[in-house]
Enzyme design. Structure first.
Site, PDB file in Angstrom:
ATOM      1  CB  CYS A 100      -9.604   4.470   0.281  1.00 18.47           C
ATOM      2  SG  CYS A 100      -7.872   4.920   0.748  1.00 18.47           S
ATOM      3  CG  ASP A 107      -1.960   1.273   1.315  1.00 21.35           C
ATOM      4  OD1 ASP A 107      -2.364   1.529   0.303  1.00 21.35           O
ATOM      5  OD2 ASP A 107      -1.983   1.689   2.302  1.00 21.35           O
ATOM      6  CB  SER A 108       0.213   4.779  -0.667  1.00 27.92           C
ATOM      7  OG  SER A 108      -1.075   4.876   0.327  1.00 27.92           O
ATOM      8  CB  CYS A 131      -2.988   0.450  -2.594  1.00 29.79           C
ATOM      9  SG  CYS A 131      -3.151   2.100  -3.179  1.00 29.79           S
ATOM     10  CG  HIS A 173      -5.237   4.956   4.177  1.00 27.54           C
ATOM     11  ND1 HIS A 173      -4.613   4.476   3.080  1.00 27.54           N
ATOM     12  CD2 HIS A 173      -4.155   5.782   5.058  1.00 27.54           C
ATOM     13  CE1 HIS A 173      -3.329   4.746   3.262  1.00 27.54           C
ATOM     14  NE2 HIS A 173      -3.005   5.642   4.260  1.00 27.54           N
ATOM     15  CD  GLU A 230      -0.226   7.082   6.123  1.00 21.77           C
ATOM     16  OE1 GLU A 230       0.660   7.138   6.595  1.00 21.77           O
ATOM     17  OE2 GLU A 230      -0.635   6.130   5.434  1.00 21.77           O
TER      18      GLU A 230
HETATM   19  N1  DGL Z   1      -4.733   3.348   0.720  1.00 21.13           N
HETATM   20  C1  DGL Z   1      -4.818   3.498  -0.589  1.00 21.13           C
HETATM   21  C2  DGL Z   1      -6.080   3.145  -1.215  1.00 21.13           C
HETATM   22  O1  DGL Z   1      -6.795   2.403  -1.205  1.00 21.13           O
HETATM   23  C3  DGL Z   1      -4.080   4.849  -0.750  1.00 21.13           C
HETATM   24  C4  DGL Z   1      -4.495   6.049  -0.228  1.00 21.13           C
HETATM   25  C5  DGL Z   1      -3.334   7.099  -0.663  1.00 21.13           C
HETATM   26  O2  DGL Z   1      -2.242   6.916  -0.938  1.00 21.13           O
HETATM   27  O3  DGL Z   1      -3.784   8.080  -1.231  1.00 21.13           O
HETATM   28  O4  DGL Z   1      -6.343   3.925  -2.259  1.00 21.13           O
END
Ligand code: DGL
Length: 283
Positions: free
Chosen positions: A190, A10-11, A73, A192, A158
């Site tokens: 997402c 993931d990012s 991600c 997150h 984050e």
């Molecule tokens: N967690 C990621 C997603 O599912 C990336 C969020 C990001 O880095 O903008 O999209």
């Protein structure tokens, strides 16, 4: 071969929600997690940049010798899936399909909301995947998909601001229009966002089911590994190892809170230029 780890990327820390689900469901699997913390967020970047980052992430994991890559991600899943399949000869699982299928199974009214990063929403990938999933279940069924980008959610997570007044205000700002749409199912598009589940659920109110694709991804990973005869049944020495591209101390603190357990192995790595490696199939 079967004892090789599953690679997950993931990012940042969002993909830990997927790792947690995989760890719960596939207890005997070894796991490698890469969080590209130096370059988070991905969701505000262009397709070209996201593709390059995703290829570098995957190349790093392939070089470590994984048997399957889970793209934890949604942004990379939406923008770079085809590119990843072209570049690597290794099984991939992305989070987008399982989330879309879970939403299609869940909705009663056919009114589905999707919240995700700007890149994911802009790609239209979720709407297409949901429509395809609904069509596969019942061709005649009418559905409506309402999408909303929520760019501030990723930095809030984050920063560990998952239950604060600021998080609540941002949720109200983003979700008001989806409440007016009278949806019965909301896809957390997402990885997150499940960390903001409490605030999102409170804002949407009763009668809206939140779809967190993590469990669906873990189950699809189990099915895929079983089909490829790659499940690991050796439960004697299982490990989860974590790699980040920056700010390891910060990741360490937040990850331990999310996973509810100490991290055995955390390492800061450089992955730039990994797309030029000669990556060969590991199965
Ligand atoms: N967690 C990621 C997603 O599912 C990336 C969020 C990001 O880095 O903008 O999209």
């Amino acid at each position: 071969m079967n004892s090789l780890p599953i690679g997950i990327f993931d990012s940042g820390i969002g993909g830990l929600t997927v790792l947690r689900a995989i760890r719960d469901r596939l207890k005997s699997e070894n796991l490698l997690y890469l969080g590209d913390t130096a370059r988070v967020p991905y969701g505000t970047k262009s397709r070209t940049t996201i593709e390059r980052y995703a290829v570098e992430d995957a190349a790093f994991l392939v070089e470590k010798g994984v048997k399957l890559i889970v793209v934890a991600c949604n942004t990379a899943s939406a923008m770079a899936r085809e590119r990843l399949r072209e570049e690597f000869d290794i099984p991939f699982l992305t989070v987008l399909g399982p989330g879309a299928r879970a939403a299609a199974r869940q909705t009663l009214t056919g009114r589905i909301g999707v919240i995700a990063t700007e890149a994911t929403i802009g790609s239209g990938a979720y709407e297409r995947a949901i429509r395809e999933a609904v069509r596969n279940e019942d061709e005649t069924r009418a559905i409506e998909v309402f999408s909303k980008a929520c760019p501030l959610f990723v930095p809030l997570v984050e920063e560990g601001e998952t239950d604060s007044d600021i998080a609540k205000q941002v949720a109200v700002k983003y979700l008001a229009e989806l409440r007016d749409r009278k949806i019965d199912t909301l896809v957390l598009g997402c990885t997150h966002y499940p960390l903001l589940k409490g605030v999102i659920a409170e804002t949407m109110g009763n009668g809206v089911t939140l779809i967190d694709s993590a469990d669906a991804v873990a189950e699809e990973a189990r099915i895929l590994l079983a089909r490829l005869d790659l499940l690991n049944d050796d439960i004697t020495s299982n490990y989860s190892r974590f790699y980040v591209t920056d700010a390891a101390g910060r990741f360490h603190r937040i990850a331990e809170r999310i996973l509810g357990a100490p991290l055995d192995h955390l390492e800061a790595v450089e992955i730039w230029g990994h797309d030029r490696l000669n990556t060969t199939a590991t199965n």
